[in-house]
Design a protein around this motif. Structure first.
Motif, PDB file in Angstrom:
ATOM      1  N   VAL A  92      13.968  33.624  18.393  1.00  0.00           N
ATOM      2  CA  VAL A  92      15.208  33.271  19.114  1.00  0.00           C
ATOM      3  C   VAL A  92      16.165  34.817  19.290  1.00  0.00           C
ATOM      4  N   GLY A  93      16.271  35.240  17.983  1.00  0.00           N
ATOM      5  CA  GLY A  93      17.391  36.358  17.986  1.00  0.00           C
ATOM      6  C   GLY A  93      16.912  37.660  18.686  1.00  0.00           C
ATOM      7  N   TRP A  94      15.457  37.715  18.760  1.00  0.00           N
ATOM      8  CA  TRP A  94      15.227  38.899  19.533  1.00  0.00           C
ATOM      9  C   TRP A  94      15.115  38.662  21.167  1.00  0.00           C
ATOM     10  N   ARG A  95      14.852  37.352  21.548  1.00  0.00           N
ATOM     11  CA  ARG A  95      15.159  37.009  22.714  1.00  0.00           C
ATOM     12  C   ARG A  95      16.566  36.939  23.525  1.00  0.00           C
ATOM     13  N   ASP A  96      17.366  36.679  22.502  1.00  0.00           N
ATOM     14  CA  ASP A  96      18.887  36.831  22.721  1.00  0.00           C
ATOM     15  C   ASP A  96      19.209  38.123  22.901  1.00  0.00           C
ATOM     16  N   TRP A  97      18.836  38.801  22.043  1.00  0.00           N
ATOM     17  CA  TRP A  97      19.160  40.269  22.247  1.00  0.00           C
ATOM     18  C   TRP A  97      18.640  41.026  23.334  1.00  0.00           C
ATOM     19  N   ALA A  98      17.457  40.610  23.792  1.00  0.00           N
ATOM     20  CA  ALA A  98      16.972  41.150  25.013  1.00  0.00           C
ATOM     21  C   ALA A  98      17.671  40.793  26.245  1.00  0.00           C
ATOM     22  N   ALA A  99      18.100  39.584  26.336  1.00  0.00           N
ATOM     23  CA  ALA A  99      18.837  38.800  27.479  1.00  0.00           C
ATOM     24  C   ALA A  99      20.249  39.592  27.307  1.00  0.00           C
ATOM     25  N   ALA A 100      20.801  39.541  26.229  1.00  0.00           N
ATOM     26  CA  ALA A 100      22.109  40.287  26.188  1.00  0.00           C
ATOM     27  C   ALA A 100      22.104  41.821  26.562  1.00  0.00           C
ATOM     28  N   GLU A 101      21.203  42.293  26.299  1.00  0.00           N
ATOM     29  CA  GLU A 101      20.953  43.802  26.421  1.00  0.00           C
ATOM     30  C   GLU A 101      20.914  44.268  28.133  1.00  0.00           C
ATOM     31  N   VAL A 102      20.168  43.069  28.685  1.00  0.00           N
ATOM     32  CA  VAL A 102      20.048  43.536  30.098  1.00  0.00           C
ATOM     33  C   VAL A 102      21.416  42.796  30.968  1.00  0.00           C
ATOM     34  N   LEU A 103      21.939  41.843  30.282  1.00  0.00           N
ATOM     35  CA  LEU A 103      23.118  41.293  30.717  1.00  0.00           C
ATOM     36  C   LEU A 103      24.463  42.415  30.651  1.00  0.00           C
ATOM     37  N   SER A 104      24.441  43.041  29.592  1.00  0.00           N
ATOM     38  CA  SER A 104      25.426  44.100  29.316  1.00  0.00           C
ATOM     39  C   SER A 104      25.131  45.164  30.595  1.00  0.00           C
ATOM     40  N   ARG A 105      23.851  45.640  30.834  1.00  0.00           N
ATOM     41  CA  ARG A 105      23.540  46.622  31.816  1.00  0.00           C
ATOM     42  C   ARG A 105      24.064  46.084  33.094  1.00  0.00           C
ATOM     43  N   CYS A 106      23.943  44.778  33.361  1.00  0.00           N
ATOM     44  CA  CYS A 106      24.568  44.210  34.575  1.00  0.00           C
ATOM     45  C   CYS A 106      26.037  44.163  34.729  1.00  0.00           C
ATOM     46  N   GLY A 107      27.030  44.790  33.602  1.00  0.00           N
ATOM     47  CA  GLY A 107      28.250  44.731  33.641  1.00  0.00           C
ATOM     48  C   GLY A 107      28.754  43.492  32.919  1.00  0.00           C
ATOM     49  N   HIS A 108      28.180  42.549  32.263  1.00  0.00           N
ATOM     50  CA  HIS A 108      28.728  41.463  31.606  1.00  0.00           C
ATOM     51  C   HIS A 108      28.686  41.676  30.119  1.00  0.00           C
ATOM     52  N   PRO A 109      29.712  42.136  29.735  1.00  0.00           N
ATOM     53  CA  PRO A 109      29.463  42.604  28.110  1.00  0.00           C
ATOM     54  C   PRO A 109      29.184  41.102  27.367  1.00  0.00           C
ATOM     55  N   ALA A 110      27.936  41.376  26.588  1.00  0.00           N
ATOM     56  CA  ALA A 110      27.255  40.424  25.638  1.00  0.00           C
ATOM     57  C   ALA A 110      26.761  41.098  24.452  1.00  0.00           C
ATOM     58  N   VAL A 111      27.363  40.926  23.637  1.00  0.00           N
ATOM     59  CA  VAL A 111      26.824  41.539  21.963  1.00  0.00           C
ATOM     60  C   VAL A 111      26.202  40.634  21.228  1.00  0.00           C
ATOM     61  N   VAL A 112      24.870  41.057  21.269  1.00  0.00           N
ATOM     62  CA  VAL A 112      24.037  40.078  20.282  1.00  0.00           C
ATOM     63  C   VAL A 112      23.326  41.390  19.456  1.00  0.00           C
ATOM     64  N   ARG A 113      23.642  41.042  18.091  1.00  0.00           N
ATOM     65  CA  ARG A 113      22.954  42.268  16.976  1.00  0.00           C
ATOM     66  C   ARG A 113      21.319  41.749  16.997  1.00  0.00           C
ATOM     67  N   PRO A 114      20.641  42.841  16.987  1.00  0.00           N
ATOM     68  CA  PRO A 114      19.247  42.688  16.571  1.00  0.00           C
ATOM     69  C   PRO A 114      18.967  41.916  15.183  1.00  0.00           C
ATOM     70  N   PRO A 115      18.020  41.010  15.456  1.00  0.00           N
ATOM     71  CA  PRO A 115      17.878  40.205  14.011  1.00  0.00           C
ATOM     72  C   PRO A 115      17.594  41.120  12.881  1.00  0.00           C
ATOM     73  N   ALA A 116      17.813  40.832  11.501  1.00  0.00           N
ATOM     74  CA  ALA A 116      17.429  41.685  10.502  1.00  0.00           C
ATOM     75  C   ALA A 116      15.940  41.582  10.329  1.00  0.00           C
ATOM     76  N   VAL A 117      15.117  40.716  10.825  1.00  0.00           N
ATOM     77  CA  VAL A 117      13.714  40.505  10.564  1.00  0.00           C
ATOM     78  C   VAL A 117      13.131  41.215  11.807  1.00  0.00           C
TER      79      VAL A 117
END
Lengths: 306, 264
Positions: free
Chosen positions: B126-151
């Motif tokens: 879930v953490g990695w999927r959230d990270w990926a979605a947030a990463e793309v969302l940020s590139r769209c100009g909607h800031p969303a910060v999700v740190r990559p999971p430790a695992v």
């Protein structure tokens, strides 16, 4: 391979050998069987397979004295059933285009028995284009070629071409394999390597292909408790220069094996009738014996033809 | 709605399928010469839709990433994803972002439902999927910060290829051009293990999983690495044998697009 796995492999093979030896009377040819029998799967083919298993134990010589003695007993018993080779010779002479007498005879040659007339006929057949071109499945053609090679080490043929004709030789999509093709694949390996004695008999692309995909097939058929096919896949693993399968598969086979040494071919219930149980699971015993023997031999470095 | 009597789980599944169909449509329209926008429909009209947007995650943007299209804040996908992130915030969201959310009680309940569903897939997935979605969302100009999971990834890729490839199957939305992470690095190192996982899934007739793992092979191939499997016939086989799921179709189509340039 670690000593624990080898102990397990040896134990599975050894118990299977004891069971096959103790049950051998169920595999006798029915009284009055002549060379024109109608159902080869009834006793004729299983007797040949028993001879194969025994010949492998004797060839490798990695078993204990009791096992070597049981293997010799089994080989002699089957040889006796075939009237010291006369039965095979007569069937070959009656049907020169049939390959099964020659293939069966090769197991006895490997174990040390010879039949002079059969040797002569085999040498003659090996010179005939017609015999080389008998219509059959490509992996079966390899079986005949390997039998010729065992009977006459000077036998020559185009192994690369024979290998290329098989399913395995074309290194095809590994996700298309099915149960029957799985058996064809294992037999291509058995014959190209002469049951593990010649690991160099596999073309290099085939070796790479097996190193990548054999563990997947073993995993899938282990999951559905196809112990017979899993055993054959472990023989293939032992025919490679280096094992690639999960050693835990041996533990699974050991768990599936009964106290008396019978290894069920699959997850279906074993019949209470000993004769029926023998018929159903004889092949899996052969597989277990060969798998245990070749696995141990490879680790001890005892095999390998020149 | 046609599924008024459906259970929340069924409604949820239908919404995810609907969203996958939307992404498939976008693949057709965005992939053309003109890089036109996807159909201008409103996404995320219902709570179920927004949950589906969160589940599909970065996959919703796969058509744009594959086509190299410009991402911008006005994309319907971006607007919906931003809404979805507000409604179903990832656990790793920064404290500040969480505190600024105005969640009413209904939203909170829905959030808990979604969190429970997501947790079935394991926290790092879930953490990695959230990270990926947030990463793309940020590139769209909607800031969303999700740190990559430790695992990052389970250990022992070669010896535990079954388990690891199943884990990677769940991360298939990350297998798109333009994203990179330790997960991607592990995929590049483990192509043989991924190939084995694909073949295992194919033989078990688990075509959905096969397609998802094969996407990683396709991504590796698109960056010049050699796939252990020929991908074109594999994806075609899944197309024909893999059933009607739009999500499977999306994995297949993305995989085909990734593989197409070099799989000949």
């Amino acid at each position: 391979m670690n000593p624990e796995v080898l102990r397990t492999a040896h134990g599975v093979g050894s118990r299977a050998l004891a069971w096959l030896h103790d049950s051998r009377q169920f595999g006798s040819l029915p009284p009055g069987t002549d060379i024109e029998f109608t159902d080869p799967d009834n006793c004729y083919k299983p007797l040949g397979e028993t001879a194969l298993a025994a010949s492998m134990v004797l060839r490798e010589g990695v078993a204990g004295p009791g096992e070597l003695s049981a293997a010799q007993d089994l080989l002699d018993f089957t040889w006796e059933q075939f009237r010291a080779g006369d039965f095979l010779f007569e069937r070959q002479v009656r049907h020169p285009m049939m390959t099964d007498p020659l293939e069966t005879y090769a197991h006895f040659v490997r174990g040390g028995h010879r039949h002079a007339s059969m040797d002569e006929v085999a040498a003659h057949l090996s010179t005939l284009d017609s015999f080389r071109a008998v219509e059959m499945m490509p992996n079966r053609r390899l079986a005949v070629a390997n039998a010729q090679r065992v009977i006459n080490p000077g036998y020559r043929c185009d192994w690369a071409a024979l290998a290329a004709d098989t399913w395995l030789g074309s290194t095809p999509e590994p996700w298309m394999i099915d149960w029957m093709t799985g058996y064809s694949m294992t037999h291509a390996v058995f014959h190209l390597t002469d049951w593990g004695a010649r690991p160099d008999g596999l073309p290099e692309p085939v070796v790479e292909y097996l190193r990548t995909w054999l563990p997947v097939w073993a995993d899938v058929w282990q999951e559905v408790a196809q112990w017979d096919l899993l055993g054959e896949l472990l023989i293939v693993d032992a025919c490679l220069r280096e094992s690639v399968c999960d050693p835990a598969s041996w533990q699974r086979l050991a768990q599936a094996q009964r106290e008396d040494g019978l290894l069920p071919r699959d997850a279906e219930a074993v019949s209470d009738d000993p004769a029926r149980a023998f018929k159903d699971h004889e092949h899996t015993a052969v597989v277990a014996i060969v798998a245990g023997t070749v696995t141990l031999a490879r680790s001890l470095g005892s095999t390998r033809a020149a | 709605m046609p599924f008024a009597e459906a259970s929340p789980q069924e409604e949820f599944s239908l919404a995810v399928e609907r969203m996958a169909v939307r992404a498939l449509d976008a693949l057709d329209s965005v992939g053309g010469a003109g890089l036109t926008a996807a159909p201008a429909t409103v996404l995320g009209a219902s709570t179920a839709d927004l949950a589906a947007v969160r589940i599909l995650g970065a996959d919703l943007f796969a058509p744009y990433l594959l086509a190299g299209a410009t991402l911008h804040s006005g994309l319907a996908e971006a607007v919906a994803m931003a809404d979805a992130f507000r409604l179903f915030p990832p656990e790793q969201l920064s404290t500040q972002q969480v505190s600024t959310q105005q969640l009413n009680e209904q939203q909170l309940n829905e959030q808990q439902l979604s969190a429970r569903q997501l947790s079935l897939q394991g926290p790092s997935v879930v953490g990695w999927r959230d990270w990926a979605a947030a990463e793309v969302l940020s590139r769209c100009g909607h800031p969303a910060v999700v740190r990559p999971p430790a695992v990052v990834t389970p250990d022992g890729v070669e010896s535990r290829w079954q388990e690891w490839s199943l884990w990677m199957a769940k991360l298939s939305p990350l297998a798109v051009p333009g994203l990179d992470s330790p997960v991607h690095e592990s995929a590049r190192r483990g192509l043989r293990a991924l190939g084995r996982g694909t073949v295992r899934a194919m033989l078990r007739r688990d075509y959905r999983t096969a397609a998802r793992i094969a996407r990683w092979l396709a991504l590796g191939q698109s960056s010049g690495m050699e796939s252990p499997l020929r991908l074109e016939p594999l994806f075609q086989h899944i197309r024909l044998f893999g059933g009607p799921s739009a999500r499977t179709a999306l994995d297949v189509r993305v995989g085909e697009r990734l593989a197409r340039a070099v799989d000949r």
